[in-house]
Every structure is written in C-alpha cells, then in structure tokens.
Design a protein around this motif. Sequence first.
Motif, PDB file in Angstrom:
ATOM      1  N   GLY A  40       0.813  -1.215   0.000  1.00 52.03           N
ATOM      2  CA  GLY A  40       0.000   0.000   0.000  1.00 52.03           C
ATOM      3  C   GLY A  40       0.841   1.258   0.000  1.00 52.03           C
ATOM      4  N   TYR A  41       0.182   2.394   0.162  1.00 55.50           N
ATOM      5  CA  TYR A  41       0.882   3.671   0.184  1.00 55.50           C
ATOM      6  C   TYR A  41       1.633   3.837   1.513  1.00 55.50           C
ATOM      7  N   LYS A  42       2.822   4.395   1.422  1.00 57.98           N
ATOM      8  CA  LYS A  42       3.631   4.613   2.628  1.00 57.98           C
ATOM      9  C   LYS A  42       2.949   5.602   3.570  1.00 57.98           C
ATOM     10  N   SER A  43       2.239   6.573   3.021  1.00 61.25           N
ATOM     11  CA  SER A  43       1.550   7.579   3.835  1.00 61.25           C
ATOM     12  C   SER A  43       0.477   6.941   4.719  1.00 61.25           C
ATOM     13  N   ILE A  44      -0.179   5.882   4.197  1.00 58.22           N
ATOM     14  CA  ILE A  44      -1.194   5.180   4.993  1.00 58.22           C
ATOM     15  C   ILE A  44      -0.538   4.434   6.152  1.00 58.22           C
ATOM     16  N   ALA A  45       0.601   3.798   5.876  1.00 57.77           N
ATOM     17  CA  ALA A  45       1.330   3.077   6.923  1.00 57.77           C
ATOM     18  C   ALA A  45       1.773   4.043   8.016  1.00 57.77           C
ATOM     19  N   LYS A  46       2.192   5.259   7.622  1.00 56.71           N
ATOM     20  CA  LYS A  46       2.594   6.265   8.600  1.00 56.71           C
ATOM     21  C   LYS A  46       1.401   6.737   9.430  1.00 56.71           C
ATOM     22  N   LEU A  47       0.245   6.880   8.780  1.00 54.64           N
ATOM     23  CA  LEU A  47      -0.965   7.306   9.468  1.00 54.64           C
ATOM     24  C   LEU A  47      -1.380   6.276  10.515  1.00 54.64           C
ATOM     25  N   ILE A  48      -1.303   5.009  10.157  1.00 59.15           N
ATOM     26  CA  ILE A  48      -1.687   3.926  11.067  1.00 59.15           C
ATOM     27  C   ILE A  48      -0.806   3.911  12.311  1.00 59.15           C
TER      28      ILE A  48
END
Length: 419
Positions: free
Chosen positions: A335-343
Amino acid sequence: MIHELLKYLHYKSLDYAIISGYKALFEETSDIGDIDILFKKQDFLKIETVLKDFCELEGFKIVQIYHQEVYAKNIFIFNPKTTELLNLDTYGKLHRKQTVYFTETEIFKNCLSYKNVSTLVTHQEFLHYLLKKIDKNEITEVSFNYLRALFLKETIPCERVVKTCFKNWSSVVVEAFETNNKDLLLESIETLKKNIKVNTKLSYDDKIRNQIRILKRIVKPTGVAISFLGPDGSGKSTIINGLKNKTLPFRKTAYFHLKPIITDRNSASLATADPHKYAPYSKLKSYVKLLFFIFQYNLGWVKNIWPAKVKSTLVIFDRYYDDLIVDHKRYRYGGYKSIAKLIRIFIPKPKLYFILTADADTIYGRKQEVEREELQIQIENYKALVDGKQYHHINANKPPHEIVNKVYKILMKKMYERY
C-alpha cells in the motif's frame, strides 16, 4: 556513592541501620549489589525528598523508585559522570510478611557501629537475614555460614527470636545451626516458609497507603519499553544482549520480536536469509494487514507489555512497527507509505527507539540479505526517523561495548527525567 549518602544522613541527623551486607561496603573487589537500609517510620515517609536533596547536592540522579510495599521502596541512584548505579532497598519497618519482630525503639536504641556505619544488633540481623533467605530459597553454603556465625555470636537471643517467628518449627532451625547442618534447613524449607507467622491485620492508615501505592503502580508503571531498529547486520542482537548484561534499575527484562506477542520462537529462528523473497500483497490486503496490526499491537500491549511495566520490567523490542515503513518489502506491504505512517498513530509506542546504522559497505559485508542499493535506501529511511528525543541514532561502526554504554546513558537520562 553509598559512603557519600551515609555521610549526608549523618549530617542531616537521620537515624538509619544497614540491615545486612555492610562489610561489603569496604571491600574494593566486592560486588555490593543492593543495599538494605532501614529508617524510622516518619523518616521513611519522606525518604524520596531526602534522596532528591542529596542527589541535587552531589550531582546524582534518581532513575527508579519501585514502591513494592507500604514501608519498602527500591530506589536507584545514578552517577552520570561515572555511570555508577546505587541500588537502595529502603525500609520504614523491619518486618516479614507484615509481622514486626522488633520495635523502632528496640532497633535504633541498640544499633551497633561497623567502621562508623550503623548496623543492627546481631540477633536482629540474624532473624531478618534468615527469613529473607528462607523466603527466597537462597540457603547457600555462604549464606548458611554467615547466619551460623551470627547465631554462635548471640546464641540465646537468636534462639529466642527464632521461637517468636515460627509457629512450631523453630526447633528445626535451631538444630540446623547448632549441629552445622545446612541440609536440615534445605529439606524443610518449603514447610518453614509456610510456618513463618503472617500478620493479616493492617492499620486503617496502612490499608489506605497500600491502595494508593497499588494505584500509582498501575497508573504510572516503573517499567520501560524500548526498541532497537536497524537493517540486518547492524548488530541489534549483540547490543541487546550487552544491555541485558548491564546493571539495570529494573526487576527483570523481557524480549519481544517486532510485536508485543509472546512466542516460543527465539530471535535466531525469526531471522530470514531472503526477507524480500515474496511479492508484496495487493493494496486491499495490505490495508487489512495494517488493521490487523492495530489489533495485535494494542491487544498485546494491554495483555503483555503494560503488566510487565507495572512489574518494573525493561521491555526490549528487536524491531517494531516502524520497520514496516522503512522496509515495506520485508512485510509484503503493497500500500501507500503515507497510509502506513498514518496507522502508526494507533500503535502503542515504546519510550525510546535506538536506530543502529553504519555505512552500507560495512553492513553489507556482515550480511548480504538485501541488495546493496536497497540497503542504502533502508539506512537513509532509518536515519529519517531520528529526532534526538524519542528516536536516537546509534553509530553501529563503534565497538559493541561503546554502543552499549551510549544506549545505557540515553536510557538512564530518559529515566531520571521522570523525577
């Protein structure tokens, strides 16, 4: 540090008694370990203030206060200049299983002096040390011989106090020391434990204090969770083992790999020779995996990490969720790295992260588990996490003992900032 503290107590006219092990204070080659020190009840209730004033005067730092009983606190004092750690077991009552065998007046009016250090009289020291060793199953050759020497020095008073603390097995204890028979104690040790008198009646004030103590332990646990991040070959396992071998202001240490989940697998079995072997998951499956991570990390934290911290444990993680952001291929995240950071917002976090990196050539020379170009990217991504507050960069090119000492100093600094 202990001698500076004793001088300070004398200067402040505070009565104290070293309960046992006072001879080791004057032996240069001796490992002093923890020091049991008894105060009068009213002085004990203000002991944290006394020790903070002492530390302020000497440039020392309190790094841990473990309140294990109403009148018992384990306090660690750290010297930032020498990295020496003083482990004080402080008491406001001389008791075992809530039973007080000697009054405050009996103790402090009769204290002995060993090289200007205040100590208990012989039979008081004998009983305290005996009950402690029986309770902890630590009747060794050394401890038995020491106890017997005390017994022979004041036989009649020692016999008398033994009879007051055991319900009906005092004769076995007396016989063991009279006949120099350590095995007699060992054979009866479980029975002797159960035979020690227990006082189940606490005063109303002590009951309130005990409830407050327990609540504080739960709300503000004395344990700390830390994590080590870095590419394969950065030396995480070596540094973790080195840190665990240091004298630490914790009751115990606990090791976790990546997640706060207890597993039978050791760190060696979790290593993989080809972490990028499999293709990434689809975006949908990757996001479902992130949601599952939220569940795993939070449940594991509540079930395993928080209770360990309440018990004053140093929890050590080898890798953590942040690894997925740095090396998404290892975890097959597509997935997108930004989503992983958000999680990451929803993931419980250790108090400190130690990020071990070196130049790509050095690490690649140790382990060739990923391509050198990929390794260089990982190193840069790891360094991008560093903020100097929670995430600390550690140069893995240094000798292991230097790295361990740096990690130790950062950990101690974070701990004394709490006080």
